[in-house]
Design a protein around this motif. Structure first.
Motif, PDB file in Angstrom:
ATOM      1  N   PRO A 151      96.855  63.389  63.659  1.00 48.89           N
ATOM      2  CA  PRO A 151      96.237  63.945  64.863  1.00 48.89           C
ATOM      3  C   PRO A 151      96.305  65.460  64.907  1.00 48.89           C
ATOM      4  CG  PRO A 151      98.267  62.785  65.367  1.00 48.89           C
ATOM      5  CD  PRO A 151      97.987  62.531  63.947  1.00 48.89           C
ATOM      6  N   ALA A 152      97.233  66.046  64.168  1.00 52.67           N
ATOM      7  CA  ALA A 152      97.329  67.505  64.252  1.00 52.67           C
ATOM      8  C   ALA A 152      96.116  68.173  63.642  1.00 52.67           C
ATOM      9  CB  ALA A 152      98.591  67.990  63.547  1.00 52.67           C
ATOM     10  N   ASP A 153      95.441  67.457  62.726  1.00 51.28           N
ATOM     11  CA  ASP A 153      94.269  68.050  62.091  1.00 51.28           C
ATOM     12  C   ASP A 153      93.011  67.861  62.923  1.00 51.28           C
ATOM     13  OD1 ASP A 153      95.860  68.727  60.083  1.00 51.28           O
ATOM     14  OD2 ASP A 153      95.216  67.148  58.701  1.00 51.28           O
ATOM     15  N   THR A 154      93.165  67.252  64.069  1.00 51.61           N
ATOM     16  CA  THR A 154      91.958  66.954  64.836  1.00 51.61           C
ATOM     17  C   THR A 154      91.837  67.877  66.024  1.00 51.61           C
ATOM     18  OG1 THR A 154      93.124  65.373  66.210  1.00 51.61           O
ATOM     19  CG2 THR A 154      92.098  64.523  64.196  1.00 51.61           C
ATOM     20  N   VAL A 155      90.614  68.010  66.473  1.00 51.91           N
ATOM     21  CA  VAL A 155      90.329  68.788  67.684  1.00 51.91           C
ATOM     22  C   VAL A 155      89.522  67.909  68.603  1.00 51.91           C
ATOM     23  CG1 VAL A 155      90.423  71.053  66.603  1.00 51.91           C
ATOM     24  CG2 VAL A 155      88.296  69.757  66.558  1.00 51.91           C
ATOM     25  N   PRO A 156      89.510  68.204  69.869  1.00 49.50           N
ATOM     26  CA  PRO A 156      88.719  67.365  70.778  1.00 49.50           C
ATOM     27  C   PRO A 156      87.237  67.412  70.408  1.00 49.50           C
ATOM     28  CG  PRO A 156      90.145  68.853  71.992  1.00 49.50           C
ATOM     29  CD  PRO A 156      90.205  69.275  70.571  1.00 49.50           C
ATOM     30  N   SER A 157      86.598  66.240  70.454  1.00 47.45           N
ATOM     31  CA  SER A 157      85.185  66.207  70.110  1.00 47.45           C
ATOM     32  C   SER A 157      84.367  67.014  71.108  1.00 47.45           C
ATOM     33  CB  SER A 157      84.686  64.766  70.121  1.00 47.45           C
ATOM     34  OG  SER A 157      85.398  64.024  69.177  1.00 47.45           O
ATOM     35  N   TRP A 158      84.825  66.973  72.334  1.00 38.52           N
ATOM     36  CA  TRP A 158      84.204  67.816  73.355  1.00 38.52           C
ATOM     37  C   TRP A 158      85.028  69.057  73.470  1.00 38.52           C
ATOM     38  CZ3 TRP A 158      80.266  66.945  77.141  1.00 38.52           C
ATOM     39  CH2 TRP A 158      80.228  67.928  78.140  1.00 38.52           C
ATOM     40  N   PRO A 159      84.562  70.241  73.268  1.00 36.84           N
ATOM     41  CA  PRO A 159      83.163  70.579  73.025  1.00 36.84           C
ATOM     42  C   PRO A 159      82.822  70.816  71.554  1.00 36.84           C
ATOM     43  CG  PRO A 159      84.353  72.561  73.522  1.00 36.84           C
ATOM     44  CD  PRO A 159      85.372  71.453  73.411  1.00 36.84           C
ATOM     45  N   TYR A 160      83.858  70.745  70.665  1.00 35.05           N
ATOM     46  CA  TYR A 160      83.593  71.265  69.314  1.00 35.05           C
ATOM     47  C   TYR A 160      82.503  70.495  68.583  1.00 35.05           C
ATOM     48  CZ  TYR A 160      87.837  73.813  70.286  1.00 35.05           C
ATOM     49  OH  TYR A 160      88.760  74.627  70.862  1.00 35.05           O
ATOM     50  N   LEU A 161      82.567  69.164  68.632  1.00 27.63           N
ATOM     51  CA  LEU A 161      81.574  68.365  67.940  1.00 27.63           C
ATOM     52  C   LEU A 161      80.240  68.364  68.687  1.00 27.63           C
ATOM     53  CD1 LEU A 161      80.811  66.462  65.692  1.00 27.63           C
ATOM     54  CD2 LEU A 161      81.807  64.593  66.986  1.00 27.63           C
ATOM     55  N   MET A 162      80.373  68.211  70.023  1.00 32.01           N
ATOM     56  CA  MET A 162      79.150  68.133  70.835  1.00 32.01           C
ATOM     57  C   MET A 162      78.282  69.359  70.642  1.00 32.01           C
ATOM     58  SD  MET A 162      79.718  65.364  72.414  1.00 32.01           S
ATOM     59  CE  MET A 162      81.168  64.353  72.387  1.00 32.01           C
ATOM     60  N   ARG A 163      78.935  70.516  70.640  1.00 37.56           N
ATOM     61  CA  ARG A 163      78.171  71.753  70.550  1.00 37.56           C
ATOM     62  C   ARG A 163      77.421  71.820  69.226  1.00 37.56           C
ATOM     63  NH1 ARG A 163      79.980  75.534  74.423  1.00 37.56           N
ATOM     64  NH2 ARG A 163      82.145  75.450  73.835  1.00 37.56           N
ATOM     65  N   ALA A 164      78.112  71.380  68.172  1.00 35.83           N
ATOM     66  CA  ALA A 164      77.454  71.394  66.868  1.00 35.83           C
ATOM     67  C   ALA A 164      76.246  70.476  66.883  1.00 35.83           C
ATOM     68  CB  ALA A 164      78.435  70.962  65.780  1.00 35.83           C
ATOM     69  N   GLU A 165      76.413  69.318  67.502  1.00 32.37           N
ATOM     70  CA  GLU A 165      75.296  68.365  67.529  1.00 32.37           C
ATOM     71  C   GLU A 165      74.112  68.906  68.319  1.00 32.37           C
ATOM     72  OE1 GLU A 165      77.813  64.249  66.983  1.00 32.37           O
ATOM     73  OE2 GLU A 165      77.016  64.757  68.957  1.00 32.37           O
ATOM     74  N   VAL A 166      74.425  69.493  69.471  1.00 27.94           N
ATOM     75  CA  VAL A 166      73.338  70.060  70.278  1.00 27.94           C
ATOM     76  C   VAL A 166      72.625  71.143  69.482  1.00 27.94           C
ATOM     77  CG1 VAL A 166      72.796  71.372  72.346  1.00 27.94           C
ATOM     78  CG2 VAL A 166      74.411  69.480  72.471  1.00 27.94           C
ATOM     79  N   LEU A 167      73.420  71.949  68.782  1.00 26.37           N
ATOM     80  CA  LEU A 167      72.820  73.026  67.987  1.00 26.37           C
ATOM     81  C   LEU A 167      71.861  72.448  66.951  1.00 26.37           C
ATOM     82  CD1 LEU A 167      72.673  76.002  67.177  1.00 26.37           C
ATOM     83  CD2 LEU A 167      74.529  75.565  65.584  1.00 26.37           C
ATOM     84  N   ILE A 168      72.292  71.391  66.276  1.00 31.15           N
ATOM     85  CA  ILE A 168      71.423  70.798  65.253  1.00 31.15           C
ATOM     86  C   ILE A 168      70.150  70.256  65.892  1.00 31.15           C
ATOM     87  CG2 ILE A 168      71.235  68.981  63.519  1.00 31.15           C
ATOM     88  CD1 ILE A 168      74.316  69.184  63.284  1.00 31.15           C
ATOM     89  N   PHE A 169      70.331  69.619  67.062  1.00 29.83           N
ATOM     90  CA  PHE A 169      69.153  69.069  67.728  1.00 29.83           C
ATOM     91  C   PHE A 169      68.163  70.167  68.084  1.00 29.83           C
ATOM     92  CE2 PHE A 169      66.798  67.992  71.554  1.00 29.83           C
ATOM     93  CZ  PHE A 169      66.160  66.853  71.127  1.00 29.83           C
ATOM     94  N   VAL A 170      68.675  71.226  68.698  1.00 28.62           N
ATOM     95  CA  VAL A 170      67.778  72.307  69.112  1.00 28.62           C
ATOM     96  C   VAL A 170      67.102  72.923  67.890  1.00 28.62           C
ATOM     97  CG1 VAL A 170      67.643  74.533  70.262  1.00 28.62           C
ATOM     98  CG2 VAL A 170      69.100  72.759  71.188  1.00 28.62           C
ATOM     99  N   ALA A 171      67.888  73.113  66.839  1.00 32.56           N
ATOM    100  CA  ALA A 171      67.316  73.714  65.633  1.00 32.56           C
ATOM    101  C   ALA A 171      66.228  72.808  65.058  1.00 32.56           C
ATOM    102  CB  ALA A 171      68.406  73.954  64.599  1.00 32.56           C
ATOM    103  N   SER A 172      66.464  71.497  65.034  1.00 34.95           N
ATOM    104  CA  SER A 172      65.431  70.588  64.523  1.00 34.95           C
ATOM    105  C   SER A 172      64.167  70.701  65.353  1.00 34.95           C
ATOM    106  CB  SER A 172      65.876  69.132  64.555  1.00 34.95           C
ATOM    107  OG  SER A 172      67.241  69.010  64.425  1.00 34.95           O
ATOM    108  N   LEU A 173      64.360  70.771  66.665  1.00 34.10           N
ATOM    109  CA  LEU A 173      63.199  70.862  67.553  1.00 34.10           C
ATOM    110  C   LEU A 173      62.411  72.129  67.259  1.00 34.10           C
ATOM    111  CD1 LEU A 173      61.657  69.547  69.767  1.00 34.10           C
ATOM    112  CD2 LEU A 173      63.154  70.591  71.449  1.00 34.10           C
ATOM    113  N   VAL A 174      63.161  73.236  67.064  1.00 37.24           N
ATOM    114  CA  VAL A 174      62.479  74.495  66.772  1.00 37.24           C
ATOM    115  C   VAL A 174      61.687  74.362  65.469  1.00 37.24           C
ATOM    116  CG1 VAL A 174      62.822  76.897  66.120  1.00 37.24           C
ATOM    117  CG2 VAL A 174      64.086  75.943  68.041  1.00 37.24           C
ATOM    118  N   VAL A 175      62.321  73.789  64.456  1.00 36.60           N
ATOM    119  CA  VAL A 175      61.634  73.641  63.169  1.00 36.60           C
ATOM    120  C   VAL A 175      60.348  72.823  63.324  1.00 36.60           C
ATOM    121  CG1 VAL A 175      61.801  72.564  60.893  1.00 36.60           C
ATOM    122  CG2 VAL A 175      63.690  73.921  61.767  1.00 36.60           C
TER     123      VAL A 175
END
Lengths: 519, 515, 155
Positions: B303-327
């Motif tokens: 568990p020490a190697d983990t970080v909360p999915s919110w916001p670290y993972l969520m933000r990355a996912e949103v970024l990918i989504f927005v970038a895909s939309l832009v493309v």
């Protein structure tokens, strides 16, 4: 001790992970703002493209200014006041028309719009008086892609649309959708009517069918003017790759557009070329709703499908005359580079049997420009043609001996002769015109199956011996220099017969005269 | 404190906004790790994520964002597709004109169709790349075999969705591409014909007719493709996706080596043991998962190697989504989706080409429809599916190419695959094939011995050779996977760029004879 | 209790995260607006609402004419020309011309020859449509534009 060491190691890992996650997250946040701004920009771009930078909007804004300038009367002021900026279209479900041309051509029905720039101008000529835009649309006459909102795509040359806009001069072809040529000859359809006349004069139906009637040497033309560009080869067309251009250039030089085409170049003046192109484009067979057709068009279509009875003479003039002219003499055709038989020639009509003519007309001469007519004309018409040809009066001066004529009409008669001798004479005297193997050059093909199947031995003998008056075929029977004795002519007949590979006319069972020897 | 528990209707009404919000969002502000975990945990859509994510999974190199990219494209396609459905009229008479109208007069219709089209093409690419990423990082291995299979199902569904959508504009491109595709589906007939048993046994004709609902591509095919495209396949896809994501969690998140490489340094932590013992782990809301005695779910390892999915993972996912939309939007703004003349059964397109992702197949089909259209793709799919069952070596998952040797093998295989595929095209183009050499040859020989089958056999032989040399199934898998990937790219390139009218070979499209 | 069990300190929302959320929210609103916009067509796949009735001299005073394909009723009187829609104001059935006025077949509304409600559930009189003239002088009707009853158009 080990416990605390381990736990401090864990603490270190934990801090590292936190650090990495935070710095990564910071970059993500920057990225999010950037992509978010990009997305907004793209949305803005889309919105502008959709709502501001459109041709029709620009033209309508221009037109509104024009309306304002011209608003002198009460009506004019009302027109300006009521003019709103939006896509306009004419929808006519029964014609399949959805024409948005009026989104840019706003002044098309406004008689005041004579001194303005192109898309705003009033429609030239009196055409719209009878053809209200709301009832006919635009593409029914002009063709093109009515659904498009950009001029290049509405014109649709090279835009994946089967029927691009017609060049201005050719629009008259669309008169033929609803009107007969006679109706519009002096009402704006002059060129169309002229093209129709030319089509008849040039004898196009000798080789082409129209509504199932006509010759079969060339393709049927019933919907020639409504073909998709892919249906013809555009390879050698120099102008736009459109059907109209293809037809035009094809009339200029058929062999350039369709390599190997059998069509003689019509050799037309520029005006005639345009007129004939227009008429050809009018051949569409669109089957429009009947209420759109004029009475004259009804009659024309009815006549095309149910042609009035014609006499044999009329039929020959219309369908045979293009090549055979009156048929009473043989002529040399420079395009096909061959002699065209005199189908009403005095010698021919004396010798020929009805069966021979029947076979020649119905089955044609495969391999030559003479195509089969069975199917292109009705049976009784073919009989009429035959009787007309056979009915020619023969002047006393060219009458053949009755015995010779009788022999020629006897399919059971077999003439025997020395084939080798015949071959030698044939090579010397006949091969230059008829070809060394009788395949036909300037003169008719003698090895032709239809010919061999219908020409009797007596017919061959008489033709070689006495020749064909008024044609290039000389008489070979005689005593002077260059003539031949009857036995030599018999040898020739035997040789010609040998070219047919055993095909010969069937003897009439009733005649009972099989295998008689010649005199 | 007069009447503490007594609430009245009016008080309830006054508190309505807060109580309503409370029922919607069942946790406090996500400003502590615990609250964040709860955010993820108590939200149906977010709980597909683990509450905590391993730091390694967040790095770009771990996934190259391909999975989320694919999902983003799917979402974009679904949304634009639903919007297009409002205007599209699925019948032979109206389909083409309705697409024309979407292009010309539907507000924002043109961009919607363009985005739908480009996102669909991109999705095929993304799925393939995602598969390659998973393969090369050995993420298909036990216990992730099932997810690998689901992924193959998703690949096939994606292709099926693209293919069924291809017909809907009902233009020449669509009509002839689908005619070709349907004939590939019916190509078993080639084999039955060769044996002369088509009269009695006709599986090719059966599949073809089931697909088209008629002998040829017509109104029946259109409505079938429409139903598949807008309902059956998307629902199936969504189901598969759900299971696919769920499996990712159940299989312990993204594949990664057990002893992880954190910034603390390789091997700093004792191998095989978590950095923090579970009993020392911070109090977290594991709930039921703590009780489950199995390695699944494996979220509580290190568990020490983990970080909360919110916001670290969520933000990355949103970024990918927005970038895909832009493309997709930029592609859609710059390039219109193709729309040719209305479909016309009387005027064949020449060349009539299937959608690009089937052009490799079409190239194979040009040698033998049955081999190229059924057997080779069947063998390839079967081979793909079997990979995790045949390669069961215990190696660190999540390491690209499983190390330097794998990288080398992949390199050699790439060269081998490209060369052999090029030869498979070049030899028939230059010298012809059996039929040119022996004109009366039996069709069975053509079916059995053609460049496509030989190419497949060569790839198999290569892979076996690698197996013998390295004695490693993983290396053999890398070899054959790379070979097939290379073959796919070469053949697709040849089919789309180098084949012209009559499927003749041309170095460039400008050399095509004008029609 | 170890200090690690305390919640992590989380920094307040930074400017960046607010900016990111803001742009995304804006883009979301934009996308939603676009989707809604898509559903409201620019043009309908039917003949235009504004159509040509004919030349003014085709409608001398005293003319009464039903144009069934457009569901309109044209009256010409000395005051001018008027066009009344035959669409019932209750629920959109097409009313039928009767002896004196119009009957609605659906729910029994009845209208007088000028479209006023005589009985039945219809909430208001039949619509009078705007008559105007095109540039070439012909009479145009716009089915989308209503005018007050008893508005007669005189060219």
């Amino acid at each position: 001790m080990a416990q605390s060491e381990k736990s401090s190691h864990a603490q270190r890992v934990r801090d590292q992970v936190q650090l990495e996650a935070r710095s990564r997250d910071h970059r993500l946040q920057v990225g999010l703002v950037l992509t978010g701004v990009l997305l907004l920009a793209v949305f803005l771009w889309t919105g502008l493209k959709e709502n501001v930078y459109t041709d029709w909007r620009r033209y309508q804004l221009e037109y509104r200014d024009i309306l304002e300038k011209k608003a002198k009367t009460k009506l004019g002021r009302k027109l300006h006041q009521d003019f709103d900026i939006r896509i306009r279209q004419v929808v006519i479900p029964e014609l399949g028309v959805v024409d948005r041309c009026v989104s840019c051509h706003n002044g098309i029905t406004d008689p005041r719009m004579t001194d303005v720039k192109s898309p705003h101008k009033v429609h030239p000529g009196p055409y719209l008086n009878q053809h209200e835009v709301g009832k006919f649309g635009c593409t029914i006459c002009h063709r093109g892609q009515g659904r498009a909102l950009v001029f290049s795509e509405a014109k649709a040359v090279g835009h994946h649309w089967p029927h691009p806009m017609l060049p201005g001069g050719l629009t008259q072809s669309s008169c033929g959708l609803c009107h007969s040529p006679a109706e519009v000859r002096s009402a704006g359809g002059e060129k169309y009517a002229r093209g129709h006349r030319l089509f008849g004069e040039l004898g196009c139906v000798s080789c082409h069918k129209l509504y199932g009637r006509g010759g079969s040497l060339g393709p049927e033309l019933t919907r020639e003017g409504w073909k998709a560009p892919q249906e013809v080869s555009m390879k050698n067309v120099r102008g736009d790759k459109t059907l109209a251009r293809w037809i035009y250039e094809h009339f200029q030089d058929p062999q350039r557009i369709v390599p190997g085409s059998l069509m003689p170049p019509p050799r037309l003046a520029a005006g005639q070329l345009e007129a004939l192109t227009i008429y050809t484009l009018s051949l569409q067979r669109r089957d429009l709703p009947s209420k759109y057709l004029s009475p004259g068009k009804y009659l024309e279509l009815h006549r095309l499908r149910n042609p009035p009875e014609m006499t044999g003479k009329q039929l020959v003039a219309r369908y045979c005359g293009t090549c055979h002219d009156t048929g009473s003499y043989g002529r040399y055709d420079a395009f096909y580079q061959r002699f065209i038989p005199a189908i009403r020639g005095p010698s021919f009509v004396q010798l020929v049997t009805p069966e021979y003519l029947d076979a020649a007309i119905r089955r044609g001469r495969p391999g030559t420009p003479m195509a089969a007519w069975a199917g292109g004309l009705k049976d009784n018409e073919l009989v009429k043609i035959r009787s007309y040809l056979l009915g020619r009066k023969v002047e006393p001066g060219v009458r053949l001996p009755p015995k010779i004529v009788a022999q020629a009409k006897d399919p059971g008669l077999v003439i025997h002769g020395d084939v080798a001798q015949g071959a030698a004479i044939f090579a010397r005297q006949c091969a230059s015109c008829h070809g060394p193997r009788g395949e036909g050059r300037l003169g008719p093909a003698l090895a032709n199956r239809v010919f061999q199947g219908s020409a009797t031995d007596g017919f061959l003998y008489a033709t070689i011996a006495y020749g064909r008056a008024d044609t290039a075929m000389p008489a070979f029977l005689g005593t002077h220099q260059g003539s031949y004795r009857p036995s030599q002519i018999q040898a020739l007949v035997a040789f010609v017969r040998s070219l047919g590979g055993g095909v010969r006319p069937r003897a009439k069972v009733a005649s009972g005269s099989a295998n008689r020897r010649t005199p | 404190m007069g009447q503490p528990e007594q609430t009245t209707f009016w008080q309830n009404l006054k508190r309505l906004p807060w109580t309503f919000w409370g029922s919607l969002v069942r946790h406090g502000k996500p400003d502590t790790d615990r609250a964040r975990s709860q955010t993820v945990f108590s939200n149906l859509f977010l709980h597909l994520h683990p509450t905590r994510t391993h730091i390694r999974s967040l790095r770009f190199s771990a996934t190259m964002a391909l999975g989320v990219f694919t999902l983003s494209l799917f979402v974009i396609i679904v949304v634009t597709g639903v919007l297009l459905m409002f205007y599209y009229k699925p019948s032979v008479e109206t389909a083409y004109n309705s697409v024309k109208d979407i292009h010309y007069v539907v507000p924002l219709g043109r961009i919607m169709r363009n985005v739908h089209r480009w996102a669909a093409h991109l999705m095929v690419v993304a799925v393939l790349l995602h598969m390659a990423r998973v393969f090369y990082s050995a993420a298909y291995k036990q216990p992730r075999e099932l997810n690998w299979l689901l992924g193959i199902g998703l690949l096939v569904t994606t292709l099926a969705l693209s293919f069924t959508g291809y017909l809907l504009p009902w233009d020449q491109l669509a009509y002839w591409a689908v005619t070709i595709g349907a004939n590939i589906a019916g190509s078993a007939r080639e084999l039955t014909d060769a044996f002369g048993i088509t009269q009695s046994v006709d599986p090719g004709g059966f599949t073809r007719e089931v697909m088209l609902g008629s002998r040829g591509v017509g109104g029946e095919a259109l409505i079938r493709f429409y139903a598949l495209h807008v309902m059956v396949l998307p629902i199936f896809m969504a189901l598969l996706l759900g299971v696919h994501f769920w499996r990712v969690r159940k299989d312990g998140g993204l594949a990664r080596p057990d002893a992880d490489v954190t910034h603390a340094g390789k091997g700093a932590a004792p191998k095989g043991s978590p950095a923090v013992k579970p009993e020392q782990a911070p109090t977290k809301t594991y709930g039921l998962m703590c009780v489950v005695r199995d390695r699944k779910p494996a979220t509580n390892l290190d568990p020490a190697d983990t970080v909360p999915s919110w916001p670290y993972l969520m933000r990355a996912e949103v970024l990918i989504f927005v970038a895909s939309l832009v493309v997709c939007m930029v592609l859609g703004l710059l390039f219109d989706a193709p729309l040719k003349e209305a479909a016309n059964a009387a005027i064949p397109e020449n060349p009539a080409k299937a959608p690009w992702y089937f052009l490799g197949l079409q190239e194979l089909v040009s040698y033998s429809a049955f081999m190229g259209g059924m057997v080779i793709p069947g063998v390839a799919l079967l081979g793909l599916a079997l990979i995790p069952y045949l390669d069961r070596e215990k190696e660190p998952a999540g390491v690209y190419f499983s190390g330097a040797r794998g990288k080398r093998i992949a390199g050699y295989s790439l060269v081998f695959g490209v060369v052999m595929a090029t030869l498979a095209v070049a030899i028939p183009v230059s010298y012809g094939w059996l039929r040119n050499w022996v004109p009366d040859i039996n069709q069975i020989w053509i079916i059995l011995v053609n460049p496509g089958t030989l190419l497949t056999l060569a790839y198999m032989a290569w892979s076996l050779a690698v197996l013998r040399t390295t004695r490693s199934t993983r290396m053999a898998a890398i070899a054959i996977f790379t070979c097939f990937l290379a073959g796919f790219f070469v053949l697709t390139y040849v089919g789309s760029e180098l084949r012209g009218p009559n499927w003749d070979f041309y170095w460039s499209k400008s050399a095509w004879p004008t029609h | 209790m170890s200090e690690r069990l305390k919640p992590d300190p989380v920094p307040r929302r930074s400017f960046l995260s607010i900016a990111g959320l803001g742009t995304l929210a804006l883009a979301g609103v934009g996308a939603l607006a676009g989707m809604v916009r898509l559903l409201k067509p620019y043009v309908y796949p039917e003949p235009m609402a504004r159509f040509r009735l004919g030349r003014p001299d085709e409608f001398p005073p005293g003319t009464v004419k039903v144009v069934p394909e457009r569901s309109i009723y044209v009256i010409s009187e000395p005051e001018g020309v008027a066009v009344i829609s035959l669409v019932c104001t209750h629920l959109g059935c097409i009313v039928a011309p009767a002896d004196k006025g119009f009957d609605c077949p659906c729910h029994g509304s009845r209208f007088d020859p000028k479209g006023r409600v005589l009985r039945g559930p219809a909430p208001r009189a039949l619509l009078w449509l705007e008559v105007s003239q095109a540039a070439d002088g012909s009479l145009m009707v716009d089915a989308n534009r209503e005018v007050k009853p008893n508005t007669w158009y005189r060219g």
